[in-house]
Every structure is written in C-alpha cells, then in structure tokens.
Write a protein that holds these residues in place. Structure first.
Motif, mmCIF file in Angstrom:
data_model
loop_
_atom_site.group_PDB
_atom_site.id
_atom_site.type_symbol
_atom_site.label_atom_id
_atom_site.label_comp_id
_atom_site.label_asym_id
_atom_site.label_seq_id
_atom_site.Cartn_x
_atom_site.Cartn_y
_atom_site.Cartn_z
ATOM 1 N N SER A 72 -5.582 -0.743 -9.363
ATOM 2 C CA SER A 72 -4.279 -0.925 -10.009
ATOM 3 C C SER A 72 -3.685 0.441 -10.338
ATOM 4 C CB SER A 72 -4.434 -1.743 -11.291
ATOM 5 O OG SER A 72 -5.168 -0.994 -12.264
ATOM 6 N N GLU A 73 -2.401 0.479 -10.629
ATOM 7 C CA GLU A 73 -1.776 1.750 -11.008
ATOM 8 C C GLU A 73 -2.388 2.311 -12.276
ATOM 9 O OE1 GLU A 73 2.458 1.363 -11.183
ATOM 10 O OE2 GLU A 73 2.682 1.285 -8.987
ATOM 11 N N GLU A 74 -2.740 1.438 -13.217
ATOM 12 C CA GLU A 74 -3.366 1.892 -14.465
ATOM 13 C C GLU A 74 -4.699 2.559 -14.179
ATOM 14 O OE1 GLU A 74 -2.134 -1.110 -13.930
ATOM 15 O OE2 GLU A 74 -0.359 -1.085 -15.241
ATOM 16 N N GLN A 75 -5.474 1.982 -13.272
ATOM 17 C CA GLN A 75 -6.775 2.570 -12.930
ATOM 18 C C GLN A 75 -6.601 3.891 -12.192
ATOM 19 O OE1 GLN A 75 -8.212 -0.945 -10.817
ATOM 20 N NE2 GLN A 75 -9.862 -1.178 -12.314
ATOM 21 N N ILE A 76 -5.618 3.952 -11.301
ATOM 22 C CA ILE A 76 -5.369 5.201 -10.580
ATOM 23 C C ILE A 76 -5.000 6.310 -11.552
ATOM 24 C CG2 ILE A 76 -3.801 6.345 -8.970
ATOM 25 C CD1 ILE A 76 -3.643 3.697 -7.423
ATOM 26 N N GLU A 77 -4.083 6.022 -12.467
ATOM 27 C CA GLU A 77 -3.628 7.043 -13.417
ATOM 28 C C GLU A 77 -4.769 7.520 -14.302
ATOM 29 O OE1 GLU A 77 -0.152 7.752 -16.811
ATOM 30 O OE2 GLU A 77 -0.510 5.736 -16.004
ATOM 31 N N TYR A 119 0.816 -1.212 0.000
ATOM 32 C CA TYR A 119 0.000 0.000 0.000
ATOM 33 C C TYR A 119 0.854 1.268 0.000
ATOM 34 C CZ TYR A 119 -3.959 -3.063 0.980
ATOM 35 O OH TYR A 119 -4.911 -4.044 0.914
ATOM 36 N N ARG A 120 2.062 1.180 0.561
ATOM 37 C CA ARG A 120 2.956 2.334 0.487
ATOM 38 C C ARG A 120 3.280 2.650 -0.976
ATOM 39 N NH1 ARG A 120 7.001 0.434 3.039
ATOM 40 N NH2 ARG A 120 6.699 1.392 5.095
ATOM 41 N N GLY A 121 3.520 1.609 -1.773
ATOM 42 C CA GLY A 121 3.788 1.811 -3.197
ATOM 43 C C GLY A 121 2.598 2.439 -3.904
ATOM 44 N N LYS A 122 1.400 2.002 -3.560
ATOM 45 C CA LYS A 122 0.210 2.587 -4.190
ATOM 46 C C LYS A 122 0.017 4.033 -3.751
ATOM 47 C CE LYS A 122 -2.541 -1.475 -5.327
ATOM 48 N NZ LYS A 122 -3.910 -1.998 -5.450
ATOM 49 N N ARG A 123 0.287 4.304 -2.457
ATOM 50 C CA ARG A 123 0.187 5.678 -1.967
ATOM 51 C C ARG A 123 1.137 6.601 -2.737
ATOM 52 N NH1 ARG A 123 2.844 8.024 2.593
ATOM 53 N NH2 ARG A 123 4.633 6.923 1.660
ATOM 54 N N ASP A 124 2.375 6.137 -2.902
ATOM 55 C CA ASP A 124 3.365 6.956 -3.609
ATOM 56 C C ASP A 124 2.935 7.207 -5.057
ATOM 57 O OD1 ASP A 124 4.828 6.932 -1.297
ATOM 58 O OD2 ASP A 124 6.272 5.408 -1.979
ATOM 59 N N PHE A 125 2.391 6.180 -5.702
ATOM 60 C CA PHE A 125 1.946 6.350 -7.086
ATOM 61 C C PHE A 125 0.759 7.305 -7.154
ATOM 62 C CE2 PHE A 125 -0.359 5.238 -10.960
ATOM 63 C CZ PHE A 125 0.669 5.213 -11.891
ATOM 64 N N MET A 126 -0.144 7.204 -6.197
ATOM 65 C CA MET A 126 -1.304 8.094 -6.150
ATOM 66 C C MET A 126 -0.860 9.552 -6.018
ATOM 67 S SD MET A 126 -4.702 8.115 -5.986
ATOM 68 C CE MET A 126 -6.149 8.833 -5.199
ATOM 69 N N ILE A 127 0.075 9.822 -5.108
ATOM 70 C CA ILE A 127 0.556 11.188 -4.908
ATOM 71 C C ILE A 127 1.240 11.714 -6.170
ATOM 72 C CG2 ILE A 127 2.185 12.606 -3.601
ATOM 73 C CD1 ILE A 127 -0.375 11.875 -2.089
#
Length: 488
Positions: free
Chosen positions: A457-462, A380-388
């Motif tokens: 997923s990162e793709e969905q977040i982006e 989740y830290r990785g997802k948080r960083d990608f979200m920011i």
C-alpha cells in the motif's frame, strides 16, 4: 467443513510437566513452525480430549493458556482459531515454563518489499471462478480428465501464439511452443535439454540466482558478464568466445534486466545477435514482466528478430493472472530441442494442468485478461509514481535510481559503502524485509537493492522508505569499512 482432519500430537505422561502445559506448548510450537497456519480452526475441546484420551478440563486449561498468550482466538459460535498475528517474544522469566522452541519466535514482518511481485488483491478471482464453472458445464468435460499433450492443450497454445505474434512481433506456430508450470519450470526444462557437464553459459551480473542454480545443476559453468545502464556488456563476451569452444548459451533478461531494470540497448541487441549467429550459442531470453509497461512502447523480444538463428524465449502468465497459478511457456524453432523438452515434461509432469489452461483460455477469449492487464497497468503505474516520489523525498542522498518504464520494482544503486550486516539487523528489528543482495550477486561486492512496490500500500511504501533512509544513514561506512558513527 472447518475441521476435516485430526490434530496429531504426543503427550508424555511420565513427565513432571503438567499435561495441560505440554498440550499448550505442543500447539504453540506447531503454530510457530507454520504447521498450523493463521486462521486454522482447532478441534473442539471435547473432540481433542477424546482423541488424546485426556480429561476435557485439561484440554480447556491448555486452550485458556493459549488464549491468554495470544496464540489463538475465540470466535463466538464458531470455535478456536490460530491467531493471524502471533504474540511477541517471551521474556526469559515469562518463558521459563515454555518449550525451548518458542524462544526463537520472531515478530511478524510488518512491511515486505519483495523483488517485484504483483498484488494478489486485484486478481480477477471471480472471473476465474466463473470460467471454471463454465468448463464443468460443457458436455465434453470428461475429456479434460484424461492425459493431456505434454506441450499443453492445443487451443491454449494457439491463444498464446496469437498473443506473441500480434503483440510481440513474433512469427511462430503452436509447434514452436510448450506450456509449463511457471517460467521456473520452463528454465529447468531448457537447461536439462540444452546443457551438460563441462558446458559454459553466459549470465548477467548482477543477475537472477534462481536461474543460475538451475544451470549449475546440469554441471555447466557460469561465466558472469557485467551489466550497466544499457544492459549486459556484450563486448565482454568476445574474449571468452575466442578462448572457449564449449559456450552453449547466454541467459539474459533484456527487456527489463533483473535486478537493475535496465533495457538492453539497440546497438548491443544487434551485436549479441551477430555473436550468437557467428559462434552458434543459444540466446535464452527470460521476459518475466513484459505486460506491465507505463510510458514507451515496450521493446520487442530478441526472439522476434528474424536474423537470430538460435533462441529460446521464456514467458509467464503467473504475474498477470495470479502468482499462485503456475502458467509459463517457452518458445523455440529448434524442432529437435522442443521434442526433447516435451519428452522431459512428460516424464516429470505427465498430466500438466489441462483444466487451468482451459480456464485461462476462457479469460483470454472473453476479453477478461486484456481488461485486467489494462487495469493492472494503471494501478501499478500509480504505485510506481508514488514510490519514486518517496525516493525523491527520503533516499536521494543515499542512492541513485531511475524511474522504471514498467515492471513492479525499482533498482537502487548505493552512493556510499554500506555495512550490510548492520542494515539487515536493523531492518529485522523494525519488522521490515527487503531482498538481500545475495539474491542477485555471486560475491560480497554488493552495490544496490531491488525493491518491489506492486504488493504494498502507499502507507507501507512511505513508512518503509522513510525507515530505510534512516537505517542507511546508520549503516553508512567510511572508505575503510569503518562505521560513520564510529568515525564521528
């Protein structure tokens, strides 16, 4: 067994509408309503014809109609199954022969920003299944089939107590703890045993509406207290405390305030404890996602402070193990209150879930739960960083935000006025969901959005953040609420 139940439906043989179309419409309506979930196996044409007393060819025609429209899929050697992706809206001409209920069909959502749910794909399901199997191999397994202690199994309670004492600086015994089916049930038990009609309770604003409804159900009145970047504004409680004698409690989320993720400052923690002791109201502390912290050491609960005389601490394992497994708990040193809570729990949930408690206890004792939390925190830290990163790239013009130190969501405070109706209509057109501000505001003075990233997923977040940036620009309003596009 793929088809353990008969599929019930009615056929009007006096209707002028062809029977195969009636059958197709009925099945499609059941799919649309959710009665037949995606992946559900339909009865064979022979079985359905026998059950409904129809010619098998009529049933085959109905199934062909459903196949052609995309409601169902055929799997070789297995049968007919409800499609995972439902068909798009039918046009008026195309839908003229279909039932009226189908006209409300909506395109399935592609991207769902929830308000902070975990990713079910990383649940330790194999380990949990193994724990269940181990339980049923025990020689005394028959004992688990009887009625359980309304507070929860003593061994499981002891394991939770050990965790709270060692990791959250608390000083409690199993006598101070009651297990519940999720934190929502814990809140209901507390509210029913603590509040009554004409009582008052402080709540954070913006705050957690589901809890508010539970408190209001008792007849108590909410007093909303504003929140800023340092948590609930404790000073705003003082005038109410001086004027009103029936303020029984404050409900708050001090570790990561819901929805803003702000942490209650040390100065305000001390002030709140002093006020609670002085006026005798109970601090109800909801620590809904303590486990996931990424940088700094998490703040200890208010309930771990020896000076606080009246407190109830509510936590959950559902976000750690799996959201579908409802495991919550509440802690209080008020023996009379705990006794009342245990009695109420016994009335509404006499058995509890002894087997589930034993299974999770296995995961605690063999170290699986600790390893899962460590792995999930990094994930989740990785997802948080990608979200920011995506917020920095696409949304900095429209919202203020800070990088959360833990948890599974980020709070976006809007920099300009927003036409919320336009925004949510546009999001619906794009098949994107974000939590509506109604979830945490009592009135229409919306100022922010809470976006969960844990289950995406990162793709969905982006993609979701890029589209949200475009739509916020379209929904931007002037000082008088006139659309910026209309002003141009």
């Amino acid at each position: 067994m793929l088809r353990p139940w008969n599929l019930t439906m009615e056929i009007d043989r006096s209707s002028t509408k062809a029977i195969y179309l009636q059958l197709a419409d009925s099945i499609a309506a059941d799919i649309q309503s959710g009665r037949l979930a995606p992946g559900t196996a339909l009865p064979s044409s022979r079985a359905l014809a026998t059950q409904l007393k129809l010619n098998r060819n009529t049933v085959v025609e109905a199934i062909q109609q459903l196949l052609s429209e995309g409601w169902v899929l055929s799997q070789e050697r297995r049968g007919i199954f409800v499609a995972e992706q439902l068909p798009p809206l039918l046009s008026k001409a195309e839908g003229s022969t279909r039932s009226k209920s189908l006209s409300t069909l909506q395109t399935p959502l592609r991207i769902i920003f929830d308000d902070g749910n975990p990713d079910s794909k990383i649940v330790p399901i194999d380990q949990l299944g193994r724990a269940y199997r181990q339980i049923f191999k025990r020689s005394a397994r028959w004992k688990m089939m009887g009625y359980a202690d309304p507070k929860g199994h003593i061994d499981f309670r002891q394991a939770i107590v050990d965790m709270l004492n060692q990791e959250r600086n608390m000083n409690i015994t199993p006598a101070n703890l009651c297990i519940s089916r999720g934190s929502q049930m814990a809140m209901y038990l507390v509210a029913q045993c603590l509040l009554k009609k004409d009582d008052y309770i402080f709540v954070e604003s913006p705050g957690y509406h589901s809890a508010w409804k539970i408190f209001e159900h008792t007849g108590a009145t909410l007093i909303q207290v504003p929140v800023d970047e340092h948590g609930i504004i404790v000073d705003d409680m003082i005038p109410h405390l001086k004027e009103c004698k029936n303020i029984k409690a404050v409900y708050l989320t001090p570790h990561r305030q819901y929805p803003t993720t702000a942490t209650l400052s040390q100065a305000r923690r001390s002030e709140l404890i002093q006020l609670s002791n002085q006026y005798g109201f109970t601090v109800i502390e909801d620590d809904y996602d303590y486990e996931f912290h990424f940088e700094d050491t998490p703040c200890y609960p208010l309930a771990s402070t020896g000076e606080l005389q009246h407190s109830i601490y509510i936590g959950t394992l559902s976000k750690v193990v799996a959201p579908a497994l409802r495991i919550g708990y509440l802690v209080s040193k008020d023996e009379q209150l705990l006794h009342a809570i245990a009695q109420l729990r016994y009335m509404i949930d006499i058995q509890g879930d002894n087997i589930m408690e034993q299974a999770v206890l296995e995961l605690i004792q063999d170290g699986t739960l600790r390893r899962h939390i460590r792995k999930a925190t990094n994930y989740y830290r990785g997802k948080r960083d990608f979200m920011i990163k995506q917020l920095d790239l696409h949304l900095s013009e429209h919202v203020d935000y800070h990088c959360p130190q833990g948890g599974l969501a980020v709070w976006l405070a809007c920099k300009h006025q927003v036409d919320w109706t336009l925004l949510f209509n546009k999001l619906k057109e794009k098949s994107i969901h974000i939590p509506h501000p109604d979830n945490y505001h009592k009135d229409d003075s919306y100022g922010g959005l809470r976006l969960g990233y844990g289950a995406l997923s990162e793709e969905q977040i982006e993609e979701g953040i890029r589209i949200l940036a475009d739509l916020l620009q379209q929904a931007r309003t002037g000082p008088k609420g006139v659309s910026a596009q209309q002003n141009s």
